[in-house]
Scaffold this motif. Structure first.
Motif: not given
Lengths: 307, 177
Positions: A137-154
């Motif tokens: 569940d920790k890994v999932f939360l980390m994976y999910l938090s990448t959704m908050m980064l704008p596409g431009l940052v990546m």
């Protein structure tokens, strides 16, 4: 309205409230309905007019584009033929125009991305929803938090990775970064969580492996989620502009949105041909929408309720 | 969802409409996307047009179908008018949807605009339409200043995060469930 004029009923209480209620008069209803439809018609027209103009202009000769009348004096199919090089062989103005090729590229890239993304997302979602492993569940939360980064940052790090992999100006460079999606994994995980656990247990008692459980039980039951993700991914990638613009250098590899820039280049603005190109480009999405309208609407609403 | 494609050609539409008015009534239309003062409003109009017909309308549709019918029946019995019903039932019941749309649109608006700017104005005239996403593209992929552009993306992220937190804190007050 008219109901407020009723004198208060001396009996009081609940009966009074009921007595005050009157059906709105027919005139009232008619007026309301016509006002409503007037507003709606105006709104709909505003939204549709640019489309109408686009289609009409795609049948005009260039000189009529800026004319007062929206209707072409003569309906021309030439603009559409030009897109496929018919009748303009050797014309320097259209050198490098490969509309058919771009169309095919767009469909191909969108299809490949969709296939890969649905595959990886469903596998990841199965793991997050059904398999037990330490720190899941920790890994999932980390994976999910990448959704908050704008596409431009990546975008820029992705570009540098593509350079070091030598994938700039290739289809693989378009497809690979989009093959994984936190949103898709999240969507499918939520779907899979709602499938009863008892099915897993039954399958296990019957001696099914984890893979069979995934393939024969969970995946078929997640169908609505899979369809939703498929539609979103396909549409999103079919019209994606930024990444292909950055990645693609050779003209014959362009996807449609990038290819459409051709008409804005120094060769002059062929507005009528551009409109023909756009009209054709929009067709697959209109078809998709008509066929899958219900699924699409459901999917958008699903995302909102959960979001 | 077909908005992007149509946007590619929209600059011509927005020029065509007022030109017609001018021909009939002698009005002087602005030079829309080639005038530094009008370019931004033009892009706003186009972005607005594209956003209205997108998911937002479907979200409201979903929200509307979730408003319990009993509320309207009760209002009928109490003798509420059309406007009263909208103002006291529909709009408050839609508050969560409105909140979601506001938050998402602000996020999208801050990061977006690239397609419109790149295809129609290229940041001009006189930089008046150079939105952050376009500026990042220009710095990174036209001028090759990848490091600087990365720094700009992070400031954009900070800006989006700050505005979203603000929305979250103060917008949530009006959502009553």
């Amino acid at each position: 309205m008219s109901t407020t004029e009723t004198p208060p009923n001396p009996n009081g209480g609940g009966t009074r409230r009921l007595a005050e209620y009157r059906e709105p008069s027919r005139l009232d209803k008619l007026l309301g309905a016509s006002a409503l439809h007037l507003v709606l018609t105006l709104a709909a027209l505003t939204l549709v007019l640019p489309f109408v103009w686009m289609v009409l202009t795609s049948f005009m000769p260039l000189v009529e584009v800026d004319a007062e009348s929206w209707l072409p004096t003569r309906w021309l199919w030439e603009n559409y033929q030009v897109l496929f090089g018919v009748g303009v062989e050797g014309d320097i103005q259209y050198r490098g125009l490969q509309y058919g090729r771009w169309y095919w590229n767009s469909l191909l890239v969108a299809f490949a991305v969709t296939l890969l993304q649905v595959l990886t997302s469903s596998l990841a979602a199965f793991s997050f929803a059904r398999l037990e492993w330490a720190g899941r569940d920790k890994v999932f939360l980390m994976y999910l938090s990448t959704m908050m980064l704008p596409g431009l940052v990546m975008m820029i790090p992705n570009y540098q990775i593509m350079i070091s992999l030598g994938l700039v100006d290739t289809y693989a460079g378009l497809v690979l970064p989009a093959a994984f999606s936190a949103f898709g994994t999240f969507l499918l995980r939520q779907f899979m969580l709602s499938i009863p656990r008892s099915l897993d247990e039954a399958a296990e008692i019957d001696g099914a492996s984890k893979w069979r459980l995934f393939w024969d039980v969970i995946l078929p039951l997640s169908r609505p989620g899979l369809i939703t993700l498929t539609i979103f991914t396909f549409i999103g990638n079919y019209q994606s502009f930024f990444w292909p613009l950055v990645m693609l250098k050779s003209t014959h590899k362009y996807t449609l949105p990038v290819g459409l820039l051709f008409f804005d280049s120094s060769q002059g603005q062929q507005t009528n041909v551009l409109m023909a190109a756009i009209t054709l480009s929009v067709l697959p999405m209109i078809l998709l929408f008509v066929v899958l309208q219900k699924q699409l609407v459901k999917g958008i609403q699903l995302g909102a309720v959960k979001g | 969802m077909v908005g992007l494609f149509v946007l590619l050609g929209f600059s011509r539409v927005i020029n065509a409409l007022p030109a017609m008015a001018a021909a009939d009534g002698g009005l002087q239309p602005p030079e829309w996307i080639t005038d530094a003062n009008w370019a931004k409003p033009s892009l706003m109009l186009m972005g607005f047009w594209a956003a209205v017909g997108s998911n937002n309308m479907l979200l409201y549709l979903a929200g509307l179908s979730n408003v319990p019918g009993e509320l309207y029946e009760a209002a009928d019995i109490d003798g509420a008018g059309r406007f009263g019903k909208f103002w006291n039932i529909t709009w408050p019941q839609l508050a969560p949807v409105t909140f979601f749309i506001v938050v998402m649109s602000v996020i999208g608006g801050l990061q977006g605009g690239f397609e419109m700017v790149k295809t129609m104005t290229n940041g001009g005239p006189r930089e008046s339409t150079s939105v952050l996403s376009f500026y990042i593209y220009q710095q990174a992929f036209e001028l090759g200043r990848l490091g600087y552009a990365s720094a700009v993306t992070w400031t954009l992220f900070a800006l989006v995060l700050a505005v979203t937190l603000f929305n979250w804190k103060f917008g949530n007050r009006y959502v009553n469930d």
